[in-house]
Structures are given as C-alpha cells and as structure tokens.
Motif scaffolding. Structure first.
Motif, short mmCIF file in Angstrom:
data_model
loop_
_atom_site.label_atom_id
_atom_site.label_comp_id
_atom_site.label_asym_id
_atom_site.label_seq_id
_atom_site.Cartn_x
_atom_site.Cartn_y
_atom_site.Cartn_z
N LEU A 298 0.81 -1.20 0.00
CA LEU A 298 0.00 0.00 0.00
C LEU A 298 0.86 1.27 0.00
O LEU A 298 0.34 2.36 -0.20
N GLY A 299 2.17 1.10 0.22
CA GLY A 299 3.07 2.25 0.24
C GLY A 299 3.18 2.90 1.61
O GLY A 299 4.11 3.67 1.86
N ARG A 300 2.24 2.65 2.50
CA ARG A 300 2.26 3.13 3.88
C ARG A 300 1.77 2.01 4.77
O ARG A 300 0.91 1.23 4.37
N MET A 301 2.31 1.95 5.97
CA MET A 301 1.82 0.98 6.93
C MET A 301 0.75 1.62 7.80
O MET A 301 0.72 2.84 7.97
N PRO A 302 -0.18 0.83 8.38
CA PRO A 302 -1.20 1.39 9.26
C PRO A 302 -0.57 2.20 10.39
O PRO A 302 0.38 1.76 11.04
N ASP A 303 -1.11 3.38 10.63
CA ASP A 303 -0.63 4.22 11.72
C ASP A 303 -1.76 4.44 12.72
O ASP A 303 -2.80 3.78 12.66
N CYS A 304 -1.56 5.35 13.64
CA CYS A 304 -2.56 5.57 14.69
C CYS A 304 -3.86 6.11 14.12
O CYS A 304 -4.95 5.73 14.55
N HIS A 305 -3.77 7.03 13.13
CA HIS A 305 -4.98 7.63 12.59
C HIS A 305 -5.80 6.62 11.77
O HIS A 305 -7.02 6.57 11.87
N TRP A 306 -5.12 5.81 10.98
CA TRP A 306 -5.78 4.72 10.24
C TRP A 306 -6.49 3.80 11.24
O TRP A 306 -7.63 3.39 11.02
N ARG A 324 -4.04 13.91 4.56
CA ARG A 324 -5.01 14.91 4.10
C ARG A 324 -6.43 14.35 4.14
O ARG A 324 -7.36 15.02 4.61
N LEU A 325 -6.61 13.11 3.67
CA LEU A 325 -7.93 12.51 3.66
C LEU A 325 -8.38 12.11 5.06
O LEU A 325 -9.58 12.15 5.37
N ALA A 326 -7.44 11.72 5.90
CA ALA A 326 -7.79 11.39 7.29
C ALA A 326 -8.28 12.65 8.01
O ALA A 326 -9.25 12.60 8.78
N THR A 327 -7.61 13.78 7.76
CA THR A 327 -8.05 15.04 8.35
C THR A 327 -9.45 15.38 7.88
O THR A 327 -10.32 15.78 8.68
N ALA A 328 -9.70 15.23 6.58
CA ALA A 328 -11.02 15.53 6.04
C ALA A 328 -12.09 14.64 6.67
O ALA A 328 -13.21 15.09 6.96
N ALA A 329 -11.76 13.36 6.89
CA ALA A 329 -12.72 12.43 7.49
C ALA A 329 -13.09 12.87 8.90
O ALA A 329 -14.27 12.79 9.30
N VAL A 330 -12.11 13.33 9.67
CA VAL A 330 -12.40 13.80 11.03
C VAL A 330 -13.32 15.01 10.99
O VAL A 330 -14.32 15.10 11.72
N LEU A 331 -12.99 15.97 10.14
CA LEU A 331 -13.76 17.21 10.08
C LEU A 331 -15.18 16.99 9.57
O LEU A 331 -16.12 17.67 9.99
N GLU A 332 -15.35 16.04 8.65
CA GLU A 332 -16.67 15.81 8.04
C GLU A 332 -17.54 14.85 8.83
O GLU A 332 -18.77 15.00 8.86
N ASN A 333 -16.93 13.85 9.46
CA ASN A 333 -17.70 12.74 10.02
C ASN A 333 -17.76 12.70 11.54
O ASN A 333 -18.47 11.86 12.10
N ALA A 356 -2.78 17.38 15.69
CA ALA A 356 -2.92 16.06 16.30
C ALA A 356 -1.68 15.23 15.99
O ALA A 356 -1.49 14.77 14.87
N ILE A 357 -0.83 15.03 16.98
CA ILE A 357 0.40 14.25 16.79
C ILE A 357 0.17 12.76 17.03
O ILE A 357 1.02 11.94 16.70
N HIS A 358 -0.97 12.43 17.60
CA HIS A 358 -1.30 11.02 17.83
C HIS A 358 -2.80 10.92 18.04
O HIS A 358 -3.45 11.87 18.48
N SER A 359 -3.35 9.76 17.71
CA SER A 359 -4.76 9.49 18.01
C SER A 359 -4.90 8.05 18.49
O SER A 359 -4.07 7.19 18.18
N CYS A 360 -5.93 7.81 19.27
CA CYS A 360 -6.24 6.48 19.76
C CYS A 360 -7.74 6.42 20.02
O CYS A 360 -8.45 7.40 19.84
N VAL A 361 -8.22 5.27 20.45
CA VAL A 361 -9.65 5.07 20.64
C VAL A 361 -9.94 4.78 22.12
O VAL A 361 -9.31 3.92 22.73
N TYR A 362 -10.88 5.51 22.65
CA TYR A 362 -11.26 5.33 24.05
C TYR A 362 -12.00 4.01 24.21
O TYR A 362 -12.92 3.69 23.46
#
Length: 416
Positions: A298-306, A324-333, A356-362
C-alpha cells in the motif's frame, strides 16, 4: 519495492511520531482540548491484577502482558553496526561544546570527541564517535541532555525512535526475556529519561557486549518488547446487564454484544469475559498483533490515525493512510466532544500548535486502543492514557480532544 520506512533498521521502526493531522485551531481555550490525566502506571506491577474505576462499562479488571515481534518479522531487517555515532547537522564546534558542557561531560572527553582525528566535520555536519568506555560511563542525566538533541535528527535513528519502557522498570521489561543477567545489567546502565518515560537508544553500543550470534539475535528481538494490558469484564449477579450492553454496543455500531455478555452471565463457574471479544471485528482482529508484510504494497503501513478512524469498520478504508484525507474524514464525520468519553470515541493528542500528533480510541475508564506509530514492529495495544501521553509529550505539554462519530455516518461494520 518496499517503502523506505520498511527498509530502515528494525529499531527505527519500534516507535515514532506519525505525521500530525492538520486540524483547525480551536477558537477558544475551552475548545483546545483538556489536559491529559497525570496518573502514572509505573507503580503497577507485572503479575498482579488491578481493578478499573466503576462506570457504565461495568466491572473491569486488568493485568499487564508483554509482546515481542515474531522472528519471521525480525528476519527482514539487518543488525545495526556496533559502532555508535552521533550526527549533528548544521552544528558548529561551539554548539557541541555548549551541549556537552550542559550535559556535564568531562572536559577531556569533550576535547577527544571534537578532536579532528576523532570526528568528521563536513558540509556543516559534525559526526561524533563516542568511545564505548566513555559512552558506558555516562549518567542517565547526561544521556537525557545529549539524546534529546540527537532525537531532533532522523539520521540518529535509535535516538529519534527509542524503545520506550512504559513500566519504568527495566527488570519488569526484561523479566521474561532470554537475556542473561549480565546483559540485562548492561542494558539498564544505558537507559535514560525521555521526558517522563524511561527509554533506551544504545542498541549499537550494547551489541559490543553480546558474545554469540544467537545472543545478538535474542537481544535484537527482545528490544521489540512492548507492554500492553489484558482487560477482562466481570459479569456476575451485580452486573447491570442492560447498561453494560448499551455501553459496549458503541451507540449500536458494535453489534451482537448482548449474546456474549448474556452467555458469560449464565455459564456456571465463569464470570469473566475478555474485552477483546467485545471489540468491533477489525480491532479484535488486530489487537496484540503486528501489521502483516503484505500491507507494505500500500506504500504506507497502518498508523494511529488509520487505526482510530477504522475502529468500527470491518473492511478498512485504506485511504485513511493519506493524512489529508484522514483530516477531512475527522472534520466531516466527527463532532468535537469533551469528557466524559464513550467507547469508540477518537482521542486526538494535540501539541501546543493544536495539531494532532497522535490518536487512539477510548475503551473505558483510562484505557485506550492504540497503535503507536507507522511501524511494522509496532503492535496494536491496550494502554493507559497516561502512558500514551508520556510517549508523545516529551517535547512539550499535550492535551486531548475527543471526537465522536456522527450518528448519520455509516461504517462497514457487520459485513462478516
């Protein structure tokens, strides 16, 4: 061809800050995110069971486990050189004198390190080769000062991406490893504080202390050891069944929770349910595991935002690897929310600039589901929020901003 990040030496992949999501600045201090909890899990011991605070999640208990990258993954990466070098781009001899003085290095060692015979000064870059005896003799405080400067440069891979020992105890971290006691003591000598978390960077130096090829491989594998939580839901006559089912259903995005909880309640002699069984299918599949090599295409490995944005999905949306698309997803959804948080909420760790330097799920109480970096040797974990904070806040104070998926947004959940 593998992406460049996968061709780096293994330790450079153990941990690392991912690219920050460029979220808009908050319009007021009240919207800027709340300070993170200051609880320190280093007082909690491996081998003991602890209880979470009561809440709508039910009665939870947990204990610590350690994960190691599988040998099949480690074999993809070469051993580093056993010669330690420090890279200082755009530095002058005066800059390094000031740094070494601030770190309280002996004057004789400073003179040796900066002698033209012992360092390389070319094109504004100074490369220093600290002798092993002097490197070994450095104090943790001296390491903290110098390694903080080295961490600013990706070429200093082991300092830029250190191993984090979130328990604060080398003995616990290495307790079940196959390393001999002498080598464990050597490793302990090379640890230092990076902000508020214990860290280790001197893999190259410690390779000088191993005696066989097999021991070198064991050491290399051991350096992937990562602490996580094993979380259990206690289901008994005191359980508020409806409340617990409602909580873990994640506003009806996480389906089929009721039969699991009910079956545990009605099973004689069994009153604990591993929380991994209560996670959505994708999160359940990945927890405690490592990214498979085939994801490299895929050219990138899964990260925290994925990881965070795909939490409720059965089929991952791979375009979340694009910042860029991850940012858009947060703002829109997602809607911005404040504590108290609920199961499945995305927590963004914000730096002083509001990015946002990191994200995780509560998950529940002070526990989150996280992947700490875009790294093939970084597994999916359950961690305390305070431990995650200490990893990402060494350059300054961080705060947390919650985001909750809008009710109108569809996920790919339940497509098994």
């Amino acid at each position: 061809m593998m992406p460049r990040s996968l061709s780096h030496r293994l330790l450079a992949l153990f941990a690392g800050t991912v690219a920050g999501l460029l979220l808009p600045q908050a319009s007021s201090p009240a919207q800027a995110g709340t300070p993170l909890p200051e609880g320190n899990s280093s007082s909690e011991m491996f081998g003991k069971v602890y209880h979470c605070n009561p809440g709508p999640w039910g009665q939870l208990e947990y204990y610590y486990i350690y994960l190691e990258a599988p040998q099949s993954l480690i074999e993809h990466f070469p051993m580093p050189n056993s010669v330690t070098k420090w890279e200082f781009p755009a530095a002058t001899e005066g800059d390094l004198r000031a740094l070494f003085t601030r770190a309280s290095l002996p004057q004789a060692l400073q003179d040796y390190l900066l002698d033209a015979k012992n360092c390389v000064n070319k094109d504004g870059r100074i490369t220093v080769f600290p002798p092993l005896p002097d490197l070994s003799a450095m104090t943790p405080a001296q390491r903290s000062v110098i390694y903080a400067e080295l961490a600013k440069t990706p070429e200093n891979e082991f300092y830029f991406n250190p191993v984090f020992i979130t328990s604060g105890s080398v003995d616990q971290w290495l307790g079940q490893s196959r390393l001999n006691p002498e080598l464990r003591e050597v490793i302990k000598k090379f640890t230092y504080m990076r902000g508020e978390v214990l860290a280790f960077s001197d893999l190259s130096a410690v390779l000088n202390y191993v005696k066989t090829d097999a021991e070198a491989k064991d050491f290399f594998k051991t350096m992937t050891r990562t602490r996580s939580l094993m979380l259990k839901l206690v289901v008994d006559d005191n359980t508020d069944f409806k409340s617990v089912v409602r909580y873990w259903s994640g506003r009806k995005r996480n389906k089929d929770i009721e039969p699991l909880v009910g079956s545990t309640l009605e099973t004689e002699g069994e009153n604990k349910l591993d929380v991994i069984q209560l996670l959505p299918s994708l999160a359940r599949r990945f927890l405690y595991g490592y990214p498979p090599m085939e994801l490299a295409v895929l050219g990138r490995m899964p990260d925290c935002h994925w990881t965070s944005l795909n939490f409720f999905n059965y089929k991952p949306r791979e375009y979340y690897l694009d910042t860029r698309l991850a940012t858009a997803a947060v703002l829109e959804n997602y809607n911005r929310i404040e504590a108290p948080f609920e199961f499945g909420d995305v927590l963004m760790f914000l730096n002083a600039q509001g990015n946002a330097i990191h994200s995780c799920v509560y998950v529940a109480d002070d526990i989150v589901y996280t992947k700490n970096g875009e790294n093939i040797a970084s597994p999916w974990l359950l961690m305390k929020i305070g431990d995650v904070q200490r990893i990402y806040s060494y350059e300054g104070q961080t705060s947390v901003q919650g985001f909750r998926l809008k009710a109108s947004v569809e996920t790919t959940g339940g497509e098994e």
